[in-house]
Write a protein that holds these residues in place. Structure first.
Motif, PDB file in Angstrom:
ATOM      1  N   GLU A   1       0.811  -1.218   0.000  1.00 31.47           N
ATOM      2  CA  GLU A   1       0.000   0.000   0.000  1.00 31.47           C
ATOM      3  C   GLU A   1       0.840   1.263   0.000  1.00 31.47           C
ATOM      4  N   SER A   2       2.076   1.192   0.548  1.00 32.01           N
ATOM      5  CA  SER A   2       2.907   2.389   0.625  1.00 32.01           C
ATOM      6  C   SER A   2       3.923   2.498  -0.507  1.00 32.01           C
ATOM      7  N   ALA A   3       4.082   1.441  -1.323  1.00 33.38           N
ATOM      8  CA  ALA A   3       5.098   1.444  -2.380  1.00 33.38           C
ATOM      9  C   ALA A   3       4.693   2.371  -3.524  1.00 33.38           C
ATOM     10  N   PRO A   4       5.665   3.053  -4.152  1.00 30.53           N
ATOM     11  CA  PRO A   4       5.367   3.814  -5.374  1.00 30.53           C
ATOM     12  C   PRO A   4       4.764   2.900  -6.439  1.00 30.53           C
ATOM     13  N   TYR A   5       3.955   3.456  -7.337  1.00 25.87           N
ATOM     14  CA  TYR A   5       3.319   2.633  -8.359  1.00 25.87           C
ATOM     15  C   TYR A   5       3.274   3.379  -9.689  1.00 25.87           C
ATOM     16  N   ILE A   6       3.240   2.601 -10.767  1.00 25.88           N
ATOM     17  CA  ILE A   6       3.194   3.169 -12.118  1.00 25.88           C
ATOM     18  C   ILE A   6       1.832   3.808 -12.353  1.00 25.88           C
ATOM     19  N   VAL A   7       1.852   5.059 -12.824  1.00 24.03           N
ATOM     20  CA  VAL A   7       0.605   5.770 -13.068  1.00 24.03           C
ATOM     21  C   VAL A   7       0.407   6.127 -14.540  1.00 24.03           C
TER      22      VAL A   7
ATOM     23  N   ALA B   1      11.128  -3.170 -22.188  1.00 28.12           N
ATOM     24  CA  ALA B   1      12.483  -2.665 -22.025  1.00 28.12           C
ATOM     25  C   ALA B   1      12.651  -1.346 -22.773  1.00 28.12           C
ATOM     26  N   GLY B   2      13.214  -0.352 -22.080  1.00 28.62           N
ATOM     27  CA  GLY B   2      13.473   0.944 -22.695  1.00 28.62           C
ATOM     28  C   GLY B   2      12.339   1.939 -22.590  1.00 28.62           C
ATOM     29  N   VAL B   3      11.178   1.526 -22.151  1.00 27.55           N
ATOM     30  CA  VAL B   3      10.020   2.416 -22.050  1.00 27.55           C
ATOM     31  C   VAL B   3      10.102   3.210 -20.745  1.00 27.55           C
ATOM     32  N   SER B   4       9.860   4.516 -20.827  1.00 28.93           N
ATOM     33  CA  SER B   4       9.846   5.375 -19.643  1.00 28.93           C
ATOM     34  C   SER B   4       8.423   5.499 -19.108  1.00 28.93           C
TER      35      SER B   4
ATOM     36  N   THR C   1       4.966   7.661  -5.526  1.00 28.36           N
ATOM     37  CA  THR C   1       5.673   8.918  -5.436  1.00 28.36           C
ATOM     38  C   THR C   1       7.072   8.584  -4.968  1.00 28.36           C
ATOM     39  N   ILE C   2       8.129   9.158  -5.543  1.00 25.95           N
ATOM     40  CA  ILE C   2       9.506   8.937  -5.103  1.00 25.95           C
ATOM     41  C   ILE C   2      10.131  10.302  -4.881  1.00 25.95           C
ATOM     42  N   GLU C   3      10.303  10.670  -3.638  1.00 26.61           N
ATOM     43  CA  GLU C   3      10.758  12.022  -3.312  1.00 26.61           C
ATOM     44  C   GLU C   3      12.272  12.160  -3.315  1.00 26.61           C
ATOM     45  N   GLN C   4      13.013  11.072  -3.111  1.00 31.71           N
ATOM     46  CA  GLN C   4      14.467  11.150  -3.066  1.00 31.71           C
ATOM     47  C   GLN C   4      15.070  10.409  -4.245  1.00 31.71           C
ATOM     48  N   HIS C   5      16.282  10.832  -4.623  1.00 32.41           N
ATOM     49  CA  HIS C   5      16.925  10.197  -5.781  1.00 32.41           C
ATOM     50  C   HIS C   5      17.753   8.976  -5.395  1.00 32.41           C
ATOM     51  N   ASP C   6      17.953   8.781  -4.120  1.00 30.07           N
ATOM     52  CA  ASP C   6      18.713   7.633  -3.663  1.00 30.07           C
ATOM     53  C   ASP C   6      17.775   6.696  -2.893  1.00 30.07           C
ATOM     54  N   PRO C   7      17.583   5.431  -3.270  1.00 27.46           N
ATOM     55  CA  PRO C   7      18.346   4.738  -4.313  1.00 27.46           C
ATOM     56  C   PRO C   7      17.836   5.078  -5.723  1.00 27.46           C
TER      57      PRO C   7
ATOM     58  N   GLU D   1      15.331   2.221 -13.735  1.00 24.96           N
ATOM     59  CA  GLU D   1      16.249   3.254 -13.262  1.00 24.96           C
ATOM     60  C   GLU D   1      15.484   4.544 -13.037  1.00 24.96           C
ATOM     61  N   LEU D   2      15.742   5.180 -11.905  1.00 24.78           N
ATOM     62  CA  LEU D   2      15.104   6.449 -11.581  1.00 24.78           C
ATOM     63  C   LEU D   2      15.780   7.572 -12.361  1.00 24.78           C
ATOM     64  N   LEU D   3      15.013   8.282 -13.171  1.00 22.69           N
ATOM     65  CA  LEU D   3      15.536   9.401 -13.958  1.00 22.69           C
ATOM     66  C   LEU D   3      15.309  10.733 -13.263  1.00 22.69           C
ATOM     67  N   ARG D   4      14.184  10.852 -12.565  1.00 26.65           N
ATOM     68  CA  ARG D   4      13.862  12.098 -11.865  1.00 26.65           C
ATOM     69  C   ARG D   4      12.910  11.784 -10.732  1.00 26.65           C
ATOM     70  N   SER D   5      13.237  12.254  -9.529  1.00 26.97           N
ATOM     71  CA  SER D   5      12.361  12.036  -8.388  1.00 26.97           C
ATOM     72  C   SER D   5      11.229  13.050  -8.403  1.00 26.97           C
ATOM     73  N   GLY D   6      10.228  12.824  -7.556  1.00 23.55           N
ATOM     74  CA  GLY D   6       9.111  13.753  -7.469  1.00 23.55           C
ATOM     75  C   GLY D   6       7.778  13.026  -7.452  1.00 23.55           C
ATOM     76  N   ASP D   7       6.710  13.796  -7.613  1.00 25.61           N
ATOM     77  CA  ASP D   7       5.358  13.243  -7.687  1.00 25.61           C
ATOM     78  C   ASP D   7       4.624  13.877  -8.872  1.00 25.61           C
ATOM     79  N   PRO D   8       4.680  13.228 -10.053  1.00 25.14           N
ATOM     80  CA  PRO D   8       5.215  11.881 -10.268  1.00 25.14           C
ATOM     81  C   PRO D   8       6.718  11.880 -10.514  1.00 25.14           C
ATOM     82  N   ALA D   9       7.343  10.746 -10.195  1.00 22.27           N
ATOM     83  CA  ALA D   9       8.745  10.523 -10.529  1.00 22.27           C
ATOM     84  C   ALA D   9       8.817   9.917 -11.931  1.00 22.27           C
ATOM     85  N   LYS D  10       9.972  10.068 -12.574  1.00 21.36           N
ATOM     86  CA  LYS D  10      10.156   9.508 -13.913  1.00 21.36           C
ATOM     87  C   LYS D  10      11.196   8.393 -13.853  1.00 21.36           C
TER      88      LYS D  10
END
Length: 348
Positions: free
Chosen positions: A141-147, A158-161, A166-172, A204-213
């Protein structure tokens, strides 16, 4: 009757026992035990132990590490296992080929590490050692999810962005895309213990945020909206467990079988309704039992019933635990196994 049959294995798992561990209680030997055994290619430590011991998982209790042998924790084809006695107790020792016949002297044995004898058939469990495969309810319930998928994709390969909440930090910066499946339920209470999880692929995380990319790096199947993201964790080392006795009482059930098989037999992976919160650890050996039903006594009549006793049906070893469920490898069966069969620590 042998508990374990020979099965070729190509993955390294060294013997871990770095000291003499003589058990306080007597070790029962197999009635037909040899005094020596030459290790063959395709053996496992369970195979070898079963030749000497009534309870093969008690191998660590009588294994003596010979300090005069280079790397005595690994066993190779051609090595000889000897059964001797120290102070009236059985002891298993390793004899390794050496130059000459005189005094035993240390020397280097040039043998590739991947030819050492594994503890159990690792190829049967390797794929279940590193992926999540079970998600806790709170974790799901708390994990980020594809929107949303970019570039008008309705599914991702493979290769699709894609965008995720929501992922607020870039690490990891690395994640695994996971798809929650059917719930694992306790057969007695009906409580949800976790959710079966399918591995989609790394992202791979390209950009953090809400939404993250993020971008999907590889995929075993197409990702869809709603798939969850978990930080990539280190895999479970193949040498991180050894056979253990569970001293505390425990009574559990088999609630599922993995790999899509419908019949449960030797070297199948099953899911138990007990986990780390119940004291289970990788390496714990449990008996499998059947029976326990309450039946009507048609002879006595008057609605009288009798509860049938539990009968031994096999043996399994836990190799991975989650909070409320565990994965275990069936090591031996005496009859066909079923979902809802019982498990408990072996009794003398």
């Amino acid at each position: 009757m042998s508990y374990f049959s020979h099965k070729p294995v190509g993955i390294l798992l060294g013997l871990l026992f770095s000291f003499v561990a003589l058990a306080a209680e007597p070790i029962a030997l197999d009635a037909d035990h040899p005094s020596r055994y030459t290790v063959l290619e395709g053996d496992t430590l369970w195979d070898i132990a079963d030749r000497f011991l009534r309870d093969p998982w008690r191998w660590p209790d009588i294994w003596y590490v010979n300090p005069e042998i280079s790397n005595p924790h690994l066993i190779y084809p051609g090595d000889v296992i000897l059964l001797t006695y120290q102070d009236g107790r059985p002891v298993l020792t390793l004899e390794r080929d050496r130059p000459g016949r005189g005094k035993l002297s240390p020397h280097i044995r040039a043998t590739p590490l991947d030819t050492s004898i594994p503890l159990i058939p690792i190829d049967a469990i390797a794929q279940f050692l590193t992926r999540p495969y079970v998600m806790e309810k709170d974790q799901m319930e708390s994990a980020p999810y594809i929107v949303h998928f970019l570039d008008d994709h309705i599914i991702g390969g493979a290769g699709v962005s894609f965008y995720a909440r929501t992922i607020e930090q870039h690490d990891p910066g690395k994640y695994e895309v996971i798809r929650p499946g059917k719930p694992y339920k306790d057969p007695d209470s009906g409580k949800i213990l976790g959710y079966e999880a399918s591995y989609i692929g790394p992202a791979e995380l390209l950009r953090s945020g809400d939404p993250a990319k993020l971008q999907l790096q590889r995929s075993k199947m197409e990702a869809i909206i709603g798939d969850r993201l978990l930080p990539i964790t280190k895999g479970v080392p193949l040498h991180s467990f050894q056979p253990l006795n569970l001293e505390a009482p425990l009574e559990g059930r088999i609630i599922s079988v993995l790999n899509g098989v419908s019949q449960i037999g030797q070297y199948n992976v099953v899911v138990l309704n007990k986990g780390a919160s119940d004291g289970l650890k990788p390496g714990h050996v449990l008996e499998i039992l059947q029976g326990g039903e309450e039946i009507r006594d048609v002879v006595a009549g008057r609605g009288e019933t009798v509860k049938l006793p539990l009968e031994k049906a096999g043996l399994l070893m836990v190799f991975r635990t989650f909070e409320q469920v565990s994965f275990a490898l069936v090591m031996h069966t005496t009859k066909p196994l079923h979902i809802l069969d019982w498990v408990r620590p072996p009794e003398e």
